[in-house]
Design an enzyme around this catalytic site. Structure first.
Site, PDB file in Angstrom:
ATOM      1  N   SER A   4      -5.962   2.185   4.256  1.00  0.00           N
ATOM      2  CA  SER A   4      -5.882   2.456   3.164  1.00  0.00           C
ATOM      3  C   SER A   4      -6.678   1.549   2.568  1.00  0.00           C
ATOM      4  O   SER A   4      -6.418   0.078   1.994  1.00  0.00           O
ATOM      5  CB  SER A   4      -4.678   0.299   3.683  1.00  0.00           C
ATOM      6  OG  SER A   4      -3.710   0.935   2.215  1.00  0.00           O
ATOM      7  N   SER A  20       0.360  -0.972   0.208  1.00  0.00           N
ATOM      8  CA  SER A  20       0.107  -0.315  -0.061  1.00  0.00           C
ATOM      9  C   SER A  20       0.904   0.890  -0.335  1.00  0.00           C
ATOM     10  O   SER A  20      -0.053   1.864   0.050  1.00  0.00           O
ATOM     11  CB  SER A  20      -0.789   0.098   0.960  1.00  0.00           C
ATOM     12  OG  SER A  20      -2.239  -1.041   0.643  1.00  0.00           O
ATOM     13  N   LYS A  32       0.029   3.454  -3.002  1.00  0.00           N
ATOM     14  CA  LYS A  32      -1.327   4.508  -2.876  1.00  0.00           C
ATOM     15  C   LYS A  32      -0.560   6.179  -3.004  1.00  0.00           C
ATOM     16  O   LYS A  32      -1.302   6.832  -3.452  1.00  0.00           O
ATOM     17  CB  LYS A  32      -1.690   4.066  -1.178  1.00  0.00           C
ATOM     18  CG  LYS A  32      -2.651   3.122  -1.338  1.00  0.00           C
ATOM     19  CD  LYS A  32      -4.154   2.739  -0.683  1.00  0.00           C
ATOM     20  CE  LYS A  32      -4.359   1.490  -0.716  1.00  0.00           C
ATOM     21  NZ  LYS A  32      -3.958   0.415  -0.334  1.00  0.00           N
TER      22      LYS A  32
END
Length: 392
Positions: A159, A101, A104
């Site tokens: 997340s 993640s 991101k």
């Protein structure tokens, strides 16, 4: 005042306008990246110099009295000055690894500039299609209306892959978003990153590096909206029937959750985990007027919290070592190995290039004209359809 579209048609007008405009970005950015440099008139192109960051093992250039680099188990890591971009030390900085993640951050750098936080959107079944099994979720549900700012809280704090899917749907779709992320990475000089799934979910061929993640973290901190979201400890997220519930940032170095001591001066940025990537982290902290950004990828020892403790030791070292080590590289674009990436150009030509973080995609007057037309259509839609939200 928060704004919201009064009808589906108005929302569609805005989204189609943005999405249509954005479809031009990957091709234009790719064209710029692929355009050969003719070099200086009458002479050969300059040759890029080797970088220590492409060597294996730990790279550091200590001056007398510099502290010893801490022993950490991560497969790859970087310590850099977020202000200057100087890399103070690194280990296998360009090793390509799954980012989880932390990717991101690149998603946010790509999408934040084109989605105002006050826009409201009713989530459809299509928006939530294709979320991978086992994904981290913030709780976005079909039929619920959310502000874009709520969805960004879901991305940065929880997340939430569901929030990423909705935001990507609003800006052209999953594949188009991946293409724009790829172009954005190249524009920032991040050449180890290959985007397959914008939320960071494991996908064949999806990789990044400690170097690239540090580039994304540094670029994000330069955006006030990104910096605000990534530093939030908690927020309220909309639930059903007008209710809301609390969400907390999963970056334990920021929150101090689960027995991890919070790091003094921490200002973000993003953590991640998948079974394939292991634990990954981009962490930034400020002390005595200096901001450091550290990336840690997949510690091999110490359990699930090792990524935070190894980042802590690297931040401590970086603040102590500041001014006592020579940089081993830079997070600025152009730090590439011989024979790879764009070849070096004369200083005058370099000065004429767009600044770091500049999207740089309006390459021609035609594209600028389309951009202006798209902005005009959006402005007209907003003027005709926006309504005041008295509850903000």
């Amino acid at each position: 005042m928060t704004i919201g579209f009064s009808s589906w048609a108005a929302r569609s007008t805005c989204v189609l306008c943005v999405a249509g405009l954005l479809t031009l970005m990957p091709a234009a950015a790719a064209a710029r990246a692929e355009r050969p440099d003719p070099g200086p008139p009458g002479g050969p192109r300059a040759t890029a110099q080797p970088s220590a960051l492409y060597r294996s093992g730990t790279q550091v250039r200590p001056r007398p009295g510099a502290p010893r680099v801490p022993e950490v188990s991560a497969l790859s890591w970087v310590v850099a000055d977020a202000g200057s971009g100087d890399v103070l030390a690194a280990n296998d900085a360009h090793r390509e690894l799954p980012p989880a993640s932390t990717l991101k951050t690149l998603f946010a750098l790509t999408v934040l500039p084109v989605l105002p936080g006050g826009i409201r959107h009713e989530v459809s079944t299509h928006d939530l299609a294709g979320i991978g099994p086992g994904s981290s979720l913030v709780g976005v549900v079909e039929g619920q209306t959310y502000r874009v700012s709520d969805l960004w809280n879901g991305v940065f704090l929880n997340s939430g892959n569901d929030a990423v899917h909705v935001l990507a749907s609003l800006t052209g779709g999953w594949s188009a978003t991946a293409d724009r992320m790829q172009a954005k990475a190249r524009g920032l000089g991040a050449r180890d990153t290959h985007v397959r799934s914008p939320d960071g979910y494991d996908a064949p061929g999806q990789v990044s590096s400690a170097y690239d993640l540090a580039v994304f973290g540094r670029a994000g901190l330069r955006r006030p909206d990104f910096a605000r979201y990534c530093a939030k400890v908690d927020a309220m997220f909309p639930g059903r029937d007008g209710s809301s519930y609390g969400i907390m940032n999963t970056n334990r170095l920021l929150t101090g959750a689960d027995g991890v001591e919070p790091y003094p001066g921490l200002i973000g940025v993003k953590n991640g985990y998948t079974s394939n990537a292991g634990n990954t982290l981009i962490a930034a902290a400020r002390r005595d007027g200096r901001t450091l950004v550290v990336t840690v990828m997949n510690p091999q020892e110490g359990g699930g919290h090792a990524v935070y403790e190894e980042a802590r030791s690297l931040l401590d070292w970086g603040f102590e070592a500041a001014g006592r080590v020579e940089p081993v590289g830079s997070l600025a674009p152009g730090d590439v190995p011989p024979g790879q990436g764009p070849q070096a150009v004369p200083a005058a030509a370099t000065a004429a290039k767009p600044a770091e973080g500049d999207p740089g995609w309006p390459e021609t007057g035609a594209i600028l004209g389309v951009a202006g037309l798209g902005a005009g259509v959006m402005a007209l839609a907003l003027r005709l359809k926006l309504v005041r939200d008295d509850g903000s």
